[in-house]
Design a protein around this motif. Structure first.
Motif, PDB file in Angstrom:
ATOM      1  N   ARG A 186       0.905  -1.110  -0.044  1.00 43.58           N
ATOM      2  CA  ARG A 186       0.018   0.231   0.057  1.00 43.58           C
ATOM      3  C   ARG A 186       1.118   1.259  -0.001  1.00 43.58           C
ATOM      4  O   ARG A 186       1.946   1.273   0.736  1.00 43.58           O
ATOM      5  N   ARG A 187       0.552   2.104  -0.903  1.00 38.33           N
ATOM      6  CA  ARG A 187       1.759   2.966  -1.071  1.00 38.33           C
ATOM      7  C   ARG A 187       1.958   4.125  -0.044  1.00 38.33           C
ATOM      8  O   ARG A 187       2.892   4.458   0.418  1.00 38.33           O
ATOM      9  N   ALA A 188       0.688   4.674   0.594  1.00 39.34           N
ATOM     10  CA  ALA A 188       0.673   5.604   1.741  1.00 39.34           C
ATOM     11  C   ALA A 188       1.458   5.227   2.894  1.00 39.34           C
ATOM     12  O   ALA A 188       2.599   5.931   3.203  1.00 39.34           O
ATOM     13  N   PRO A 189       1.434   3.850   3.439  1.00 39.85           N
ATOM     14  CA  PRO A 189       2.383   3.602   4.582  1.00 39.85           C
ATOM     15  C   PRO A 189       3.876   3.403   4.330  1.00 39.85           C
ATOM     16  O   PRO A 189       4.576   3.659   5.077  1.00 39.85           O
ATOM     17  N   LEU A 190       3.618   2.727   2.968  1.00 36.88           N
ATOM     18  CA  LEU A 190       5.297   2.844   2.576  1.00 36.88           C
ATOM     19  C   LEU A 190       6.016   3.947   2.539  1.00 36.88           C
ATOM     20  O   LEU A 190       6.995   4.075   2.813  1.00 36.88           O
ATOM     21  N   VAL A 191       5.348   5.252   1.952  1.00 38.82           N
ATOM     22  CA  VAL A 191       5.949   6.349   1.688  1.00 38.82           C
ATOM     23  C   VAL A 191       6.001   7.013   3.245  1.00 38.82           C
ATOM     24  O   VAL A 191       7.056   7.632   3.672  1.00 38.82           O
ATOM     25  N   GLN A 192       5.105   6.653   4.124  1.00 35.13           N
ATOM     26  CA  GLN A 192       5.457   7.376   5.420  1.00 35.13           C
ATOM     27  C   GLN A 192       6.466   6.776   6.035  1.00 35.13           C
ATOM     28  O   GLN A 192       7.038   7.177   7.181  1.00 35.13           O
ATOM     29  N   ALA A 193       6.842   5.463   5.798  1.00 31.20           N
ATOM     30  CA  ALA A 193       7.899   4.587   6.438  1.00 31.20           C
ATOM     31  C   ALA A 193       9.245   5.001   5.942  1.00 31.20           C
ATOM     32  O   ALA A 193      10.208   4.644   6.268  1.00 31.20           O
ATOM     33  N   GLY A 194       9.178   5.817   4.878  1.00 29.89           N
ATOM     34  CA  GLY A 194      10.701   6.147   4.127  1.00 29.89           C
ATOM     35  C   GLY A 194      10.982   5.001   3.028  1.00 29.89           C
ATOM     36  O   GLY A 194      11.779   5.420   2.514  1.00 29.89           O
ATOM     37  N   GLY A 195      10.009   4.224   2.681  1.00 28.96           N
ATOM     38  CA  GLY A 195      10.419   3.485   1.539  1.00 28.96           C
ATOM     39  C   GLY A 195      11.508   2.263   1.800  1.00 28.96           C
ATOM     40  O   GLY A 195      11.737   1.941   3.142  1.00 28.96           O
ATOM     41  N   PHE A 196      12.016   1.678   0.971  1.00 28.65           N
ATOM     42  CA  PHE A 196      12.932   0.692   1.285  1.00 28.65           C
ATOM     43  C   PHE A 196      14.418   1.517   1.782  1.00 28.65           C
ATOM     44  O   PHE A 196      14.802   2.565   1.354  1.00 28.65           O
ATOM     45  N   ASP A 197      15.051   0.893   2.739  1.00 28.60           N
ATOM     46  CA  ASP A 197      16.123   1.640   3.386  1.00 28.60           C
ATOM     47  C   ASP A 197      17.434   1.384   2.114  1.00 28.60           C
ATOM     48  O   ASP A 197      17.711   0.302   1.784  1.00 28.60           O
ATOM     49  N   HIS A 198      18.083   2.587   1.773  1.00 34.14           N
ATOM     50  CA  HIS A 198      19.271   2.272   0.871  1.00 34.14           C
ATOM     51  C   HIS A 198      20.324   1.820   1.716  1.00 34.14           C
ATOM     52  O   HIS A 198      21.263   1.383   0.628  1.00 34.14           O
ATOM     53  N   GLU A 199      20.308   1.428   2.862  1.00 38.84           N
ATOM     54  CA  GLU A 199      21.617   0.518   3.338  1.00 38.84           C
ATOM     55  C   GLU A 199      21.480  -0.800   2.839  1.00 38.84           C
ATOM     56  O   GLU A 199      22.628  -1.699   2.886  1.00 38.84           O
ATOM     57  N   PHE A 200      20.315  -1.382   2.421  1.00 41.58           N
ATOM     58  CA  PHE A 200      20.266  -2.584   2.001  1.00 41.58           C
ATOM     59  C   PHE A 200      20.297  -2.601   0.348  1.00 41.58           C
ATOM     60  O   PHE A 200      19.433  -2.228  -0.108  1.00 41.58           O
ATOM     61  N   PHE A 201      21.640  -2.892  -0.226  1.00 44.30           N
ATOM     62  CA  PHE A 201      21.674  -3.110  -1.599  1.00 44.30           C
ATOM     63  C   PHE A 201      20.823  -3.937  -2.313  1.00 44.30           C
ATOM     64  O   PHE A 201      20.157  -3.840  -3.291  1.00 44.30           O
ATOM     65  N   LEU A 202      21.019  -5.211  -1.635  1.00 41.45           N
ATOM     66  CA  LEU A 202      20.174  -6.527  -2.043  1.00 41.45           C
ATOM     67  C   LEU A 202      19.782  -7.339  -1.076  1.00 41.45           C
ATOM     68  O   LEU A 202      20.891  -7.602  -0.114  1.00 41.45           O
ATOM     69  N   TYR A 203      18.674  -7.940  -0.838  1.00 43.92           N
ATOM     70  CA  TYR A 203      18.403  -9.073   0.245  1.00 43.92           C
ATOM     71  C   TYR A 203      18.197  -8.449   1.563  1.00 43.92           C
ATOM     72  O   TYR A 203      18.817  -7.116   1.808  1.00 43.92           O
ATOM     73  N   TYR A 204      17.224  -8.471   2.511  1.00 41.48           N
ATOM     74  CA  TYR A 204      16.817  -8.169   3.631  1.00 41.48           C
ATOM     75  C   TYR A 204      16.071  -6.835   3.726  1.00 41.48           C
ATOM     76  O   TYR A 204      15.470  -6.410   4.543  1.00 41.48           O
ATOM     77  N   GLU A 205      16.183  -6.179   2.621  1.00 42.59           N
ATOM     78  CA  GLU A 205      15.330  -4.953   2.342  1.00 42.59           C
ATOM     79  C   GLU A 205      13.707  -5.137   2.520  1.00 42.59           C
ATOM     80  O   GLU A 205      13.093  -4.214   2.945  1.00 42.59           O
ATOM     81  N   ASP A 206      13.390  -6.380   2.316  1.00 50.60           N
ATOM     82  CA  ASP A 206      12.080  -6.627   2.263  1.00 50.60           C
ATOM     83  C   ASP A 206      11.436  -6.964   3.736  1.00 50.60           C
ATOM     84  O   ASP A 206      10.560  -6.394   4.339  1.00 50.60           O
TER      85      ASP A 206
END
Length: 363
Positions: A186-206
């Motif tokens: 759901r877009r609204a809570p995803l944006v409110q959470a700041g999206g995916f953390d850039h610290e995770f290049f690949l894996y565990y970002e989910d």
């Protein structure tokens, strides 16, 4: 009875590609009939493809097979989560369908998706379908939040499924997280959470995203009646040294954000033992000891890295370049956005105004 048109759900499908020309050649022909079917039913849907600096024909294949998509070309491989965040800023859907390029939508696999998403309670921010292998068998796609205990258990069992649910894998209901290989957000809570953390290049970002959403009072559910084929999931591929290093780095970042210090200390020891145990015997591709249950008729807070998801164009310093817009269509009406070139400094190279700084406000 409420029609889909009355439901008014808006969907944005986001694909991230990297050296994915052959995958896109399989995926896009299976996806386009799904999108067209939703549009005929009165459901708004759009397709956004982010290419992470591929040197093969990924961009050409995407442009040829999905001419109505918004294609975003990155001049660098910025990673999976950051690429998704770039697409989220351009997406207009209420729900985002986020996934890899190595997917195939089987006939009828997502026919009920608009209705399923519309029926979900407001506190559900993430959902995931059944992911099938090439033979149509359900694979692992949801799990509990990782702890040191779950990692040790998986290592002792010599299996690579230690992030995933140890039982009841394919029963509908709440789960801690669903895999980013294909998930509905759901877009609204995803944006409110700041999206995916850039610290995770690949894996565990989910897993990290689901953890942060959970702490914000949002839930994640597994919807096994929805089906998508995942051609090359990580847990069934032979181990590759470079990939395993990325996995361990992302796992370390996750534990640093979400687990106690003593678990982080033991994690370092576990990382040293892991290669030794792996060499002592082949890991199983699938879990052992637990029966997989499939529904009848189915084949099935840590801080956020700076500059995750804002609105509008890519943010300054985000290293997203060469952004090219194709025609976008809403129910057959083209919305030509025209070519837009963005350099690595977040500035337009065709003379437009400098793109604004990162913003986390909702539209």
């Amino acid at each position: 009875m409420t029609s889909r048109t009355d439901l008014g759900v808006r969907l944005s499908w986001i694909i991230v590609s990297h050296q994915s020309s052959s995958d896109l050649a399989q995926f896009l022909p299976s996806l386009q009939p799904v999108l067209e079917g939703w549009r005929r039913a009165g459901v708004f849907c759009e397709l956004i493809i982010v290419d992470n600096a591929s040197t093969d024909d990924s961009v050409a294949v995407a442009g040829r097979l999905a001419p109505d998509a918004l294609l975003i070309e990155s001049t660098e491989n910025v990673g999976y989560g950051p690429a998704i965040n770039t697409a989220v800023r351009r997406a207009s859907g209420e729900w985002l369908i986020i996934g890899n390029a190595d997917l195939v939508v089987p006939a009828g696999g997502l026919d009920g998706l608009p209705d399923v998403l519309t029926a979900l309670p407001d506190d559900v921010a993430l959902a995931g379908p059944t992911l099938l292998d090439r033979e149509g068998r359900p694979t692992l796609s949801a799990g509990f939040f990782p702890t040191l205990a779950t990692l040790v258990r998986g290592l002792v069992r010599k299996c690579r499924d230690r992030k995933y649910l140890p039982g009841r894998r394919h029963v509908a209901g709440p789960v801690d997280w669903v895999t980013g290989a294909c998930l509905f957000a759901r877009r609204a809570p995803l944006v409110q959470a700041g999206g995916f953390d850039h610290e995770f290049f690949l894996y565990y970002e989910d897993v990290d995203l689901a953890q942060r959403l959970s702490r914000a009072g949002q839930r994640c559910v597994y919807a096994p009646t929805l089906r998508v084929v995942h051609l090359s999931p990580h847990h069934v591929r032979p181990p590759q040294a470079q990939i395993e290093l990325i996995v361990r780095s992302s796992r370390k970042a996750y534990f640093a954000k979400h687990r106690p210090v003593w678990e982080q200390l033991f994690l370092s020891l576990l990382g040293k033992l892991e290669p030794i145990i792996r060499r002592s015997g082949a890991e199983s591709d699938q879990p052992t000891g637990d029966e997989v249950m499939v529904p009848q008729g189915s084949v099935g807070q840590g801080s956020v890295g700076e500059g995750s998801v804002g609105e509008g164009a890519p943010a300054a310093g985000e290293k997203v370049g060469g952004q090219v817009g194709f025609a976008r269509r809403e129910h057959g009406a083209a919305d030509q956005r025209g070519p837009v070139k963005i350099n690595g400094k977040g500035q337009s190279v065709d003379g437009d105004a400098v793109l604004r700084e990162r913003e986390l406000a909702l539209a």
